[in-house]
Scaffold this motif. Structure first.
Motif, PDB file in Angstrom:
ATOM      1  N   ARG A  76       0.834  -1.204   0.000  1.00  0.00           N
ATOM      2  CA  ARG A  76       0.000   0.000   0.000  1.00  0.00           C
ATOM      3  C   ARG A  76       0.871   1.257   0.000  1.00  0.00           C
ATOM      4  NH1 ARG A  76      -3.252   2.010   4.296  1.00  0.00           N
ATOM      5  NH2 ARG A  76      -2.870   0.139   5.505  1.00  0.00           N
ATOM      6  N   THR A  77       1.972   1.193   0.748  1.00  0.00           N
ATOM      7  CA  THR A  77       2.886   2.341   0.779  1.00  0.00           C
ATOM      8  C   THR A  77       3.482   2.575  -0.607  1.00  0.00           C
ATOM      9  OG1 THR A  77       3.414   1.991   3.103  1.00  0.00           O
ATOM     10  CG2 THR A  77       5.040   3.193   1.794  1.00  0.00           C
ATOM     11  N   LEU A  78       3.928   1.504  -1.253  1.00  0.00           N
ATOM     12  CA  LEU A  78       4.523   1.648  -2.590  1.00  0.00           C
ATOM     13  C   LEU A  78       3.512   2.238  -3.566  1.00  0.00           C
ATOM     14  CD1 LEU A  78       6.571  -1.670  -2.929  1.00  0.00           C
ATOM     15  CD2 LEU A  78       7.406   0.615  -2.325  1.00  0.00           C
ATOM     16  N   ASP A  79       2.268   1.759  -3.478  1.00  0.00           N
ATOM     17  CA  ASP A  79       1.226   2.261  -4.372  1.00  0.00           C
ATOM     18  C   ASP A  79       1.005   3.760  -4.139  1.00  0.00           C
ATOM     19  OD1 ASP A  79      -1.068   2.153  -6.162  1.00  0.00           O
ATOM     20  OD2 ASP A  79      -2.277   2.331  -4.335  1.00  0.00           O
ATOM     21  N   LEU A  80       0.960   4.176  -2.874  1.00  0.00           N
ATOM     22  CA  LEU A  80       0.764   5.602  -2.572  1.00  0.00           C
ATOM     23  C   LEU A  80       1.944   6.441  -3.072  1.00  0.00           C
ATOM     24  CD1 LEU A  80      -0.823   5.334   0.964  1.00  0.00           C
ATOM     25  CD2 LEU A  80      -1.726   6.758  -0.888  1.00  0.00           C
ATOM     26  N   LEU A  81       3.168   5.928  -2.890  1.00  0.00           N
ATOM     27  CA  LEU A  81       4.343   6.690  -3.341  1.00  0.00           C
ATOM     28  C   LEU A  81       4.349   6.826  -4.858  1.00  0.00           C
ATOM     29  CD1 LEU A  81       7.150   5.267  -1.003  1.00  0.00           C
ATOM     30  CD2 LEU A  81       5.828   7.364  -0.732  1.00  0.00           C
ATOM     31  N   ARG A  82       3.864   5.786  -5.544  1.00  0.00           N
ATOM     32  CA  ARG A  82       3.815   5.834  -7.022  1.00  0.00           C
ATOM     33  C   ARG A  82       2.822   6.888  -7.494  1.00  0.00           C
ATOM     34  NH1 ARG A  82       4.203  -0.081  -6.806  1.00  0.00           N
ATOM     35  NH2 ARG A  82       6.278  -0.625  -7.567  1.00  0.00           N
ATOM     36  N   ARG A  83       1.756   7.108  -6.723  1.00  0.00           N
ATOM     37  CA  ARG A  83       0.677   8.001  -7.164  1.00  0.00           C
ATOM     38  C   ARG A  83       0.752   9.400  -6.561  1.00  0.00           C
ATOM     39  NH1 ARG A  83      -4.058   6.614  -5.348  1.00  0.00           N
ATOM     40  NH2 ARG A  83      -3.551   4.905  -3.938  1.00  0.00           N
ATOM     41  N   SER A  84       1.814   9.647  -5.759  1.00  0.00           N
ATOM     42  CA  SER A  84       1.865  10.920  -5.024  1.00  0.00           C
ATOM     43  C   SER A  84       3.040  11.801  -5.452  1.00  0.00           C
ATOM     44  CB  SER A  84       1.975  10.665  -3.519  1.00  0.00           C
ATOM     45  OG  SER A  84       0.845   9.969  -3.060  1.00  0.00           O
ATOM     46  N   CYS A  85       2.814  13.109  -5.393  1.00  0.00           N
ATOM     47  CA  CYS A  85       3.863  14.074  -5.725  1.00  0.00           C
ATOM     48  C   CYS A  85       3.991  15.101  -4.602  1.00  0.00           C
ATOM     49  CB  CYS A  85       3.519  14.840  -7.005  1.00  0.00           C
ATOM     50  SG  CYS A  85       3.425  13.822  -8.476  1.00  0.00           S
ATOM     51  N   LEU A  86       5.226  15.517  -4.368  1.00  0.00           N
ATOM     52  CA  LEU A  86       5.484  16.640  -3.465  1.00  0.00           C
ATOM     53  C   LEU A  86       5.470  17.918  -4.282  1.00  0.00           C
ATOM     54  CD1 LEU A  86       6.424  17.649  -0.629  1.00  0.00           C
ATOM     55  CD2 LEU A  86       8.767  17.427  -1.480  1.00  0.00           C
ATOM     56  N   VAL A  87       4.735  18.903  -3.794  1.00  0.00           N
ATOM     57  CA  VAL A  87       4.705  20.203  -4.464  1.00  0.00           C
ATOM     58  C   VAL A  87       5.564  21.173  -3.662  1.00  0.00           C
ATOM     59  CG1 VAL A  87       3.233  22.114  -5.188  1.00  0.00           C
ATOM     60  CG2 VAL A  87       2.397  19.751  -5.375  1.00  0.00           C
ATOM     61  N   SER A  88       6.583  21.708  -4.297  1.00  0.00           N
ATOM     62  CA  SER A  88       7.478  22.627  -3.589  1.00  0.00           C
ATOM     63  C   SER A  88       6.733  23.894  -3.185  1.00  0.00           C
ATOM     64  CB  SER A  88       8.660  22.998  -4.475  1.00  0.00           C
ATOM     65  OG  SER A  88       9.325  24.119  -3.916  1.00  0.00           O
ATOM     66  N   PRO A  89       6.863  24.316  -1.928  1.00  0.00           N
ATOM     67  CA  PRO A  89       6.210  25.553  -1.490  1.00  0.00           C
ATOM     68  C   PRO A  89       6.971  26.811  -1.912  1.00  0.00           C
ATOM     69  CG  PRO A  89       7.341  24.521   0.344  1.00  0.00           C
ATOM     70  CD  PRO A  89       7.547  23.610  -0.829  1.00  0.00           C
ATOM     71  N   LEU A  90       8.088  26.650  -2.598  1.00  0.00           N
ATOM     72  CA  LEU A  90       8.859  27.790  -3.129  1.00  0.00           C
ATOM     73  C   LEU A  90       9.197  28.799  -2.041  1.00  0.00           C
ATOM     74  CD1 LEU A  90       6.775  28.259  -6.388  1.00  0.00           C
ATOM     75  CD2 LEU A  90       8.993  27.123  -6.171  1.00  0.00           C
TER      76      LEU A  90
END
Ligand SMILES: *Cc1c(COP(=O)(O)O)cnc(C)c1O
Length: 379
Positions: free
Chosen positions: A345-359
């Motif tokens: 489940r963790t691998l699946d979430l990491l595959r589908r998730s992105c970090l958005v830089s707060p700049l």
């Protein structure tokens, strides 16, 4: 990272002019002052500065008396150090799935407890606090020590309280990639005098002739040297003083971007504390959407971040320590090794998730412009 500047330069200059860089002998007591500042800032009784976040975790584990035969439940989404520190003290890490918040799933934590479980390491990844109320409840019910890995959450709060102050003992990192830095560094935080004393012992060879405060009630055991010097202490004092402004800047940007993304219908991941969470993650229905979204500026897919994905922890998956007889898995006696199938489940979430830089280094007009790029193509 808090920017380094003239104030750090001058603080280091004062230590050099003084001439004694060793915290154990310098009468400037820079490291002690930093520790007092950090304890106050974090709302804990004691803090101990050490030379890395990994050292902080090792000292915390040894403080809690974790060792051969023991199992430590570790969040499956983390930097490799959280699990490696457990192995360094001779215990075995058991991975626990993350939930949609990308932090430890309290239900899966309860499900993975065995008679050998002694401690749990929740990890506040990406400035996102864990569900500490439920994790602490499960820990209390099962007599587990709570060792917070707050390496990526220095200054972050959960329900108003500092990450790192919420368990029995906590670990911070001050490496260059973290919220505040001295190049390489870390700290242990605790309210318990006995845990502080044991952590102190672990970090300074177990020598009992130094001014351990308060007077040691525990006999010294063999430690290592994870000490920090007055140089790092001087930098950290300045960085800590600057941190609140930096976090306020971060909070403004994260709030603004989250609001824009949510309004546009970009699927922002849920969090355990809307006020405290200062990391912005989006989780899509499919991997393909995440891969495509990661092509936008300032966006990184979590699965593409090497050693933060447990299937990349080659030495751990292969059960390879420095010496073949140093084998925590054999000492544990159960076949609790980590395999690529440990946490699907963790691998699946990491595959589908992105970090958005707060700049955080950019002024708000640039952040507003970036928000356009991040919402383009959405409702
Ligand atoms: C950075 C980090 C560590 C280790 O910190 P170092 O200072 O690099 O040793 C541990 N855990 C997590 C989650 C980290 O991000």
């Amino acid at each position: 990272m808090v920017k380094l500047g003239m104030r750090e330069f001058l603080a280091v200059g004062r230590v050099i002019a003084h001439g004694d860089l060793l915290r154990t002998t310098s009468n400037l007591h820079v490291c002690q002052r930093f520790e007092a500042d950090l304890a106050g800032f974090s709302g804990v009784k004691r803090s101990l500065a050490v030379n890395s976040g990994t050292s902080a975790l090792i000292c915390a584990l040894q403080a809690c008396g974790i060792g051969p035969g023991d199992e430590v439940l570790v969040s499956a989404y983390t930097w490799m150090a959280s699990a490696a520190a457990v192995l360094q003290v001779g215990a075995v890490p058991v991975l626990v799935e993350v939930d949609a918040t990308l932090t430890m799933d309290p239900d899966d934590l309860a499900a993975r407890i065995t008679p050998r479980s002694r401690a749990v390491i929740p990890v506040h990844m990406l400035n996102r606090p864990c569900d500490m109320d439920r994790i602490r409840l499960v820990a209390r019910q099962n007599d587990l020590r709570v060792i917070e890995d707050a390496c990526q959450a220095v200054g972050i709060r959960y329900k108003g309280q500092a990450c790192g102050s919420l368990g029995d003992i906590g670990a911070f990192s001050f490496n260059q990639a973290k919220n505040m830095t001295c190049g390489e560094g870390g700290a242990v935080l605790t309210n318990a005098d006995d845990l502080y004393q044991r952590a102190y012992c672990a970090h300074d060879m177990g020598v009992d002739f130094r001014a351990l405060t308060p007077a040691a009630q525990v006999p010294a055991f063999v430690g290592a040297n994870y000490r920090i010097s007055e140089i790092e202490g001087a930098i950290l004092r300045v960085q800590l003083a600057k941190l609140p402004r930096r976090l306020a800047r971060l909070r403004r940007r994260v709030r603004y971007l989250r609001e824009r993304l949510e309004r546009a219908g970009v699927p922002v991941a849920p969090d355990n504390d809307a006020e405290g969470t200062l990391g912005l993650v989006v989780t899509f229905e499919t991997e393909a959407e995440a891969v495509a979204y990661a092509k936008r500026r300032g966006v990184h897919r979590l699965f593409d971040n090497s050693k933060h994905v447990y299937t990349e922890w080659t030495a751990i998956l292969d059960r390879r320590m420095a010496h073949p007889q140093f084998d925590p898995w054999a000492w544990n006696g159960r076949n609790s090794r980590i395999t690529p199938e440990s946490c699907p489940r963790t691998l699946d979430l990491l595959r589908r998730s992105c970090l958005v830089s707060p700049l955080v280094d950019w002024p708000m007009p640039v952040v507003r412009l970036a928000a356009r790029g991040l919402t383009e193509g959405y409702a």
